[in-house]
Design a protein around this motif. Structure first.
Motif, short mmCIF file in Angstrom:
data_model
loop_
_atom_site.label_atom_id
_atom_site.label_comp_id
_atom_site.label_asym_id
_atom_site.label_seq_id
_atom_site.Cartn_x
_atom_site.Cartn_y
_atom_site.Cartn_z
N UNK A 46 53.16 44.59 42.28
CA UNK A 46 52.82 43.17 42.38
C UNK A 46 51.43 42.90 41.79
N UNK A 47 50.52 43.85 41.96
CA UNK A 47 49.20 43.71 41.34
C UNK A 47 49.32 43.80 39.83
N UNK A 48 50.17 44.70 39.34
CA UNK A 48 50.39 44.84 37.90
C UNK A 48 50.88 43.55 37.27
N UNK A 49 51.67 42.78 38.02
CA UNK A 49 52.26 41.55 37.47
C UNK A 49 51.47 40.30 37.84
N UNK A 50 50.35 40.46 38.55
CA UNK A 50 49.54 39.30 38.91
C UNK A 50 50.05 38.53 40.10
N UNK A 51 51.01 39.09 40.84
CA UNK A 51 51.52 38.42 42.03
C UNK A 51 50.59 38.64 43.23
N UNK A 52 49.81 39.71 43.18
CA UNK A 52 48.76 39.97 44.16
C UNK A 52 47.48 40.29 43.40
N UNK A 53 46.35 39.99 44.01
CA UNK A 53 45.06 40.27 43.39
C UNK A 53 44.35 41.37 44.17
N UNK A 54 43.83 42.38 43.48
CA UNK A 54 43.14 43.47 44.19
C UNK A 54 41.87 42.97 44.86
N UNK A 55 41.48 43.61 45.96
CA UNK A 55 40.24 43.26 46.64
C UNK A 55 39.04 43.66 45.79
N UNK A 56 39.21 44.72 45.02
CA UNK A 56 38.21 45.13 44.04
C UNK A 56 38.91 45.95 42.97
N UNK A 57 38.23 46.14 41.84
CA UNK A 57 38.86 46.81 40.71
C UNK A 57 39.56 45.80 39.82
N UNK A 58 40.21 46.29 38.77
CA UNK A 58 40.87 45.38 37.86
C UNK A 58 42.14 45.96 37.27
N UNK A 59 43.01 45.04 36.83
CA UNK A 59 44.28 45.40 36.20
C UNK A 59 44.38 44.63 34.90
N UNK A 60 44.55 45.34 33.79
CA UNK A 60 44.60 44.69 32.47
C UNK A 60 45.84 45.13 31.71
N UNK A 61 46.52 44.17 31.07
CA UNK A 61 47.63 44.46 30.19
C UNK A 61 47.26 43.99 28.79
N UNK A 62 47.32 44.90 27.86
CA UNK A 62 46.92 44.62 26.47
C UNK A 62 45.53 44.00 26.42
N UNK A 63 44.64 44.49 27.30
CA UNK A 63 43.26 44.03 27.32
C UNK A 63 43.00 42.76 28.10
N UNK A 64 44.03 42.12 28.62
CA UNK A 64 43.86 40.86 29.35
C UNK A 64 43.99 41.09 30.85
N UNK A 65 43.11 40.46 31.62
CA UNK A 65 43.13 40.60 33.06
C UNK A 65 44.34 39.89 33.66
N UNK A 66 45.14 40.64 34.43
CA UNK A 66 46.34 40.04 35.01
C UNK A 66 46.02 39.02 36.09
#
Length: 281
Positions: A46-66
């Protein structure tokens, strides 16, 4: 393709689910995301798809923040969740409504997969069994042609012939240069399909290696055939089969279930062998 950097996550008034998770997923691979029930696999997806947001850290797909859920990011991924509800439409109407959201969508592939799954476009989705609904979603997800495809427990609800069909379809997708992540606790269903294993345990990543690296450095077989010091993990329920240092033995087929249990029960021993060989120590 997809980068996770130092992710932490916990639900409100709950313990930590993910702790310092860093992973990189590249094109042309099928990843098996393994872990016991409740270890955060679905949360991570869900974090990978932007359905949840991490409390800290980041998730990027093709350089864009999810976390920004930009249109271009969402066009590049599709998630087949474990639990879902589909609208009361025919399969054909469902395709016509939702396929325009994916510029690379292949109608030919979608209807070809429907035929493979023995489903008809005029069938009402609401009248289908859970397994049939899942086939519709899998077929649609494959046809989106997105760079990233995520499947959460995709074989749940599928009978044995359908699981074979699923493996055949997924294997063909590797040639399309996509990155596919399959989350499951049913390790046996992904045998001979995935080429990279990620295992979560106690909120952390305890294993992140390609199967080629595993087969180069670990040996799977009868413990009695190897020196005692080479044994990393053994289990009587498998007929005394064990995971061992390969040493000078011939390469063996990777036993995913044994590897999973070994990674949970002796993570330091497994990692020490893989890291030493990987870094040329």
């Amino acid at each position: 393709m997809l980068q996770l950097e130092n992710l932490f996550y916990h639900y409100p008034k709950s313990k930590t689910v993910l702790e310092d998770v860093s992973l990189t997923f590249t094109e042309g691979n099928i990843y098996g995301l393994f872990g016991k029930n409740g270890e955060g696999k679905s949360t991570l997806m869900k974090i990978m798809t932007g359905l949840l947001f991490p409390k800290s850290g980041q998730c990027k797909i093709l350089g864009q923040h999810m976390s920004k859920r930009s249109f271009s990011s969402l066009q590049n991924l599709f998630l087949v969740p474990e639990d879902f509800e589909l609208p009361n439409l025919t399969i054909g109407v469902y395709e016509k409504i939702y396929s325009p959201f994916y510029p690379a969508f292949s109608k030919h592939q979608f209807y070809e997969l429907l035929e493979e799954f023995k489903l008809h476009p005029h069938e009402k989705i609401a009248r289908l069994s859970f397994g049939q609904k899942k086939k519709v979603l899998i077929a649609f997800g494959m046809a989106t042609q997105t760079k990233l495809l995520l499947l959460d427990e995709p074989t749940n609800g599928l009978d044995i012939p359908s699981k074979s069909q699923f493996r055949k379809i997924m294997a063909a997708a590797v040639d399309q240069g996509r990155s596919i992540i399959i989350s499951t606790h049913q390790v046996r269903d992904l045998h001979s399909l995935i080429n990279h294993v990620v295992i979560l345990d106690n909120c952390k990543v305890v294993f992140d290696h390609s199967l080629s690296e595993v087969s180069e450095n670990l040996w799977f077989g009868r413990a009695s055939k190897m020196a005692k010091e080479a044994i990393l993990y053994t289990e009587n329920s498998f007929g005394s089969k064990a995971v061992m240092k390969r040493l000078d033995q011939e390469e063996t087929e990777v036993d995913l279930e044994l590897l999973f249990n070994a990674a949970l029960n002796n993570p330091k021993g497994i990692q020490s062998v893989l890291k030493q060989t990987y870094h040329g120590v």
